[in-house]
Scaffold this active site. Structure first.
Site, PDB file in Angstrom:
ATOM      1  N   LYS A 126       6.586 -25.638   9.908  1.00  0.00           N
ATOM      2  CA  LYS A 126       7.707 -26.262  10.616  1.00  0.00           C
ATOM      3  C   LYS A 126       7.547 -26.115  12.125  1.00  0.00           C
ATOM      4  O   LYS A 126       7.831 -27.047  12.892  1.00  0.00           O
ATOM      5  CB  LYS A 126       9.028 -25.634  10.160  1.00  0.00           C
ATOM      6  CG  LYS A 126      10.265 -26.129  10.922  1.00  0.00           C
ATOM      7  CD  LYS A 126      10.440 -27.648  10.792  1.00  0.00           C
ATOM      8  CE  LYS A 126      11.511 -28.198  11.705  1.00  0.00           C
ATOM      9  NZ  LYS A 126      12.856 -27.703  11.415  1.00  0.00           N
ATOM     10  N   LYS A 186      13.893 -23.939  21.593  1.00  0.00           N
ATOM     11  CA  LYS A 186      13.714 -22.715  20.800  1.00  0.00           C
ATOM     12  C   LYS A 186      12.486 -22.831  19.907  1.00  0.00           C
ATOM     13  O   LYS A 186      11.682 -21.896  19.809  1.00  0.00           O
ATOM     14  CB  LYS A 186      14.977 -22.457  19.974  1.00  0.00           C
ATOM     15  CG  LYS A 186      14.908 -21.264  19.036  1.00  0.00           C
ATOM     16  CD  LYS A 186      14.585 -21.661  17.594  1.00  0.00           C
ATOM     17  CE  LYS A 186      15.665 -22.515  16.977  1.00  0.00           C
ATOM     18  NZ  LYS A 186      15.358 -22.844  15.563  1.00  0.00           N
ATOM     19  N   THR A 227      15.170 -23.011  10.620  1.00  0.00           N
ATOM     20  CA  THR A 227      13.885 -22.934  11.314  1.00  0.00           C
ATOM     21  C   THR A 227      13.806 -21.598  12.036  1.00  0.00           C
ATOM     22  O   THR A 227      14.549 -21.351  12.984  1.00  0.00           O
ATOM     23  CB  THR A 227      13.732 -24.084  12.324  1.00  0.00           C
ATOM     24  OG1 THR A 227      13.765 -25.333  11.631  1.00  0.00           O
ATOM     25  CG2 THR A 227      12.403 -23.972  13.067  1.00  0.00           C
TER      26      THR A 227
END
Length: 358
Positions: free
Chosen positions: A236, A304, A161
């Site tokens: 995502k 994050k 990711t």
């Protein structure tokens, strides 16, 4: 504004819809650089969406074994994903910065190489699952990185990711070698990875998507092809932004139910049977009530992803006040030393806030 065209087709064996969406207005990403490799170009991405909610025809073990597979990153997600490939009969070579994390895979029959460069030099198709954009860039482009071993005729599938700009950077570096690139971040955490139930959000070279499809089907339950590189990363981040916001709100609900004298276990049952049901509630709720947070998706990774999603939103001037508030809560939880706990431990930040107010 022109209308979006939609086309649907069905197969004789199973009902399946293929949705082709071609917006005329480009999506402009202006992400903030997260590494010295990145600059600030405006990137316009036109995209086409295809969804696959059923597996491709399974290959035999012998057919799977004819393609040599590399896997970089043996963390909480990479290790079970690689294990599923090995168990399916694939010829797998693994690498991780900490070599000992590769030992269980070698015990199952995998080969080991000492650098990403060596893996890509010896494998036809290499998957990479790294913790963050910086790691993904370093493993692909840094010293002894994947780009120094990969070549024409091979493929690199980054399932990490990362932000859009990082994915585009890695893609360019890989494609400059003559190899093909596919971004394929996953929706799902540790248990879906173990069970081969991940969802792949792919974008990039369509021929590589087709070549990788049988292996994606081993590791996941569905896959989506979203067109040009950057669209998988963007999808995502949007998904994880929603998930992080939902978890923060769920944590508030658990604590509020306790505060007014309700049984939070009953709350979990109620939301799990209603219109707002999500598997996350019944899976995480009971352990949250007990203040136990077995790590399936580390809190530091959730924060994050919230940060990257907020950067994406800012780049297109989209207001995201709910996600921004949730992000602050995850940051507080990190400051309490909860980074490596499951992201459901965000509830502890709310408990601490309640204590301070009292």
């Amino acid at each position: 504004m022109p209308l979006v065209s939609l086309s649907f087709a069905s197969s004789s064996s199973k009902a399946m819809a293929l949705c082709s969406i071609c917006p005329r207005i480009p999506l402009r990403f202006r992400p903030k650089p997260i590494s010295p490799f990145l600059s600030k170009p405006q990137i316009c991405l036109a995209y086409r969406v295809y969804s696959s909610l059923q597996s491709t025809t399974p290959s035999t073990r012998d057919e799977l074994g004819t393609v040599s597979i590399g896997f970089l990153g043996m963390g909480i997600m990479g290790s079970p994903m690689a294990q599923n490939l090995i168990k399916a009969g694939c010829d797998v070579t693994v690498w991780n910065r900490t070599k000992s994390k590769c030992d269980p895979l070698v015990g199952l029959g995998a080969k080991y190489k000492s650098s990403p460069e060596e893996v890509t030099a010896t494998c036809d198709l290499t998957f990479a699952m790294l913790a963050d954009p910086e790691s993904a860039i370093d493993v692909a482009c840094g010293k002894n990185g994947a780009i120094f071993g990969i070549s024409s005729g091979k493929g690199y599938v980054d399932v990490s990711t990362v932000d859009v700009a990082s994915s585009i950077l890695i893609s360019k570096q890989i494609k400059d070698t003559g190899a093909l690139f596919l971004e394929a971040p996953v929706s799902g955490s540790k248990k879906p990875a173990e069970d081969g139930q991940l969802i792949f959000l792919t974008a990039g070279d369509k021929p590589l998507y087709e070549k990788a499809a049988p292996f994606l089907d081993i590791m996941g339950k569905s896959k989506f092809y979203l067109g040009e590189v950057g669209n998988g990363a963007a999808m995502k981040l949007v998904v994880n932004m929603i998930m992080g916001s939902m978890m923060a709100s769920f944590a508030e609900g658990i604590l509020l139910s306790q505060k007014v004298g309700l049984d939070p276990n009953v709350l979990v049952e109620v939301v799990s049977q209603g219109a707002i049901n999500a598997p996350m509630y019944s899976l995480k709720g009971p352990s949250m009530i007990k203040s136990v947070y077995p790590t399936a998706f580390p809190l530091k990774h959730q924060q994050k992803d919230m940060r990257l999603a907020l950067g994406l939103a800012e780049s297109v001037s989209q207001s995201t006040p709910i996600a921004a508030a949730a992000n602050e809560l995850y940051k507080v939880a990190k400051s309490y030393g909860l980074s490596d706990e499951d992201f459901s431990a965000v509830i502890e930040a709310l408990k601490a806030a309640k204590s301070r107010e009292a």
